[in-house]
Design a protein around this motif. Structure first.
Motif, short mmCIF file in Angstrom:
data_model
loop_
_atom_site.label_atom_id
_atom_site.label_comp_id
_atom_site.label_asym_id
_atom_site.label_seq_id
_atom_site.Cartn_x
_atom_site.Cartn_y
_atom_site.Cartn_z
N VAL A 20 0.85 -1.18 0.00
CA VAL A 20 0.00 0.00 0.00
C VAL A 20 0.89 1.23 0.00
CG1 VAL A 20 -1.76 1.32 1.24
CG2 VAL A 20 -1.85 -1.18 1.25
N VAL A 21 0.55 2.20 -0.84
CA VAL A 21 1.26 3.49 -0.85
C VAL A 21 0.25 4.57 -0.49
CG1 VAL A 21 2.72 5.06 -2.14
CG2 VAL A 21 2.73 2.63 -2.71
N PHE A 22 0.48 5.22 0.64
CA PHE A 22 -0.37 6.34 1.07
C PHE A 22 0.21 7.61 0.45
CE2 PHE A 22 -0.70 3.12 4.40
CZ PHE A 22 -2.08 2.99 4.53
N VAL A 23 -0.57 8.26 -0.38
CA VAL A 23 -0.07 9.40 -1.15
C VAL A 23 -0.81 10.67 -0.76
CG1 VAL A 23 0.11 10.42 -3.46
CG2 VAL A 23 0.64 8.00 -3.11
N VAL A 46 -4.78 -0.63 -7.83
CA VAL A 46 -6.04 -0.19 -7.22
C VAL A 46 -5.82 1.18 -6.59
CG1 VAL A 46 -7.90 -0.76 -5.61
CG2 VAL A 46 -6.58 -2.60 -6.67
N VAL A 47 -6.78 2.08 -6.76
CA VAL A 47 -6.69 3.42 -6.18
C VAL A 47 -7.89 3.65 -5.27
CG1 VAL A 47 -6.60 5.90 -6.64
CG2 VAL A 47 -5.51 4.30 -8.23
N LEU A 96 -5.03 7.45 -1.80
CA LEU A 96 -4.92 8.89 -1.84
C LEU A 96 -5.45 9.51 -0.56
CD1 LEU A 96 -6.07 9.74 -5.48
CD2 LEU A 96 -3.74 9.86 -4.58
N GLN A 97 -4.74 10.50 -0.05
CA GLN A 97 -5.15 11.26 1.13
C GLN A 97 -5.09 12.73 0.77
OE1 GLN A 97 -5.16 7.76 3.71
NE2 GLN A 97 -5.91 9.81 4.10
#
Length: 320
Positions: A20-23, A46-47, A96-97
């Motif tokens: 997971v990449v929190f962007v 997946v986004v 996305l954050q």
């Protein structure tokens, strides 16, 4: 710089195990996502998209075949189920954050879920709404000799605050304050700030959807805050800043670091032996290792700055 956790596992996650990449997607404007964030978005299978806070233009960085889950109509449990699926199927998820993931982003519970399932994750920082607000105001929020502290907080409305972080007590410091998620009960907000010690004429700035096309940025006094919010019908997605940083006018407030009589390792004054090498390896400018005498040497300018050290008087390595 992004923060990588379990690096070896994350690299292997492209083949199996997932990640997971929190962007941080920025405050609103599509071109305020970072290059690293856009790249991570473009690589994801997946986004997870908070569509009420991140504009659709940001999603143009995503792959055409990427699966998209909107977060505003799903619960945390739904998102965690997606993370579990990513681990099973070896998928890369871009979560996305809005703004920066470190500030009021529900990040804590999501990374705990990743840790529990041994799912590698990465955090890519973003441009926060506070930075966007300062840019919209056209000013710095840490003004030399006026405002060197900044409190980021919120008022307890639907969600409680820790006992030692009550707004009235924080207001007692009288420094510049940024208030998130706090516009729903403006009269109570003003009452707390006044009771804490801010003066009625304290300068306030209100930012609604800063950097979005419908951005609104307003200035008023603290005792006008509730009426201003009501007049402009601002009830959500707003940031409030108040305090001494907003009161500065055109008067000279100069940083010490750039004064001619302020020395550091990039702009040296006095004996070269008193400076550490610019490489930061602990060696003096002459090439030899720093001795006890060299390390202790000091040359002080007439404004009290430590001119003969490898660092500025405030402990910083040199000019910003």
């Amino acid at each position: 710089m992004s923060t990588e956790h379990d690096t070896d596992a994350a690299e292997a996650g492209d083949l199996e195990g997932g990640r997971v990449v929190f962007v941080g997607a920025g405050p609103g404007a599509a071109d305020l996502i970072t290059l690293r964030g856009a790249r991570a978005l473009g690589e994801a299978d997946v986004v997870v998209w908070p569509r009420s806070l991140v504009p659709p233009e940001v999603m143009e960085h995503a792959r055409e075949d990427a699966e998209v889950l909107t977060s505003d109509d799903h619960t945390l449990e739904d998102v965690i189920q997606l993370f579990a699926r990513a681990k099973r199927e070896g998928l890369t998820v871009c979560r996305l954050q809005s703004g920066d993931p470190a500030i009021y982003a529900t990040l804590h519970e999501q990374i705990n879920a990743c840790r529990r399932m041994d799912l590698p994750y990465e955090i890519v920082p973003g441009v926060g709404s506070l930075s966007a607000m300062a840019a919209a105001l056209g000013q710095e929020l840490t003004v030399p000799e006026v405002a060197q502290s900044l409190i980021l907080t919120r008022r307890a409305v639907r969600v409680p605050m820790p006992e030692n972080e009550r707004l009235q007590e924080l207001a007692g410091h009288g420094t510049t304050m940024a208030l998130y998620l706090s516009v729903r009960r403006p009269r109570e907000l003003v009452a707390d700030l006044l009771a804490g010690g801010y003066a009625p004429d304290s300068p306030v700035a209100i930012g609604y959807r800063v950097s979005w096309p419908d951005e609104v940025v307003l200035r008023c006094r603290l005792d006008e805050l509730a009426a201003t919010l009501k007049e402009h019908r601002i009830t959500t997605q707003a940031l409030i800043i108040l305090g001494p940083a907003l009161a500065t006018g055109e008067e000279e407030r100069r940083s010490h670091v750039y004064r001619p009589n302020y020395g550091h390792r990039y702009r040296r004054l006095g004996s070269p032996k008193r400076y550490k090498d610019a490489g930061g390896d602990g060696r003096v400018a002459g090439g030899g290792p720093a001795t006890g005498g060299d390390a202790a040497a000091r040359a002080t300018t007439d404004d009290g700055a430590a001119a003969g050290t490898g660092t500025a008087a405030d402990g910083s390595p040199g000019p910003a």
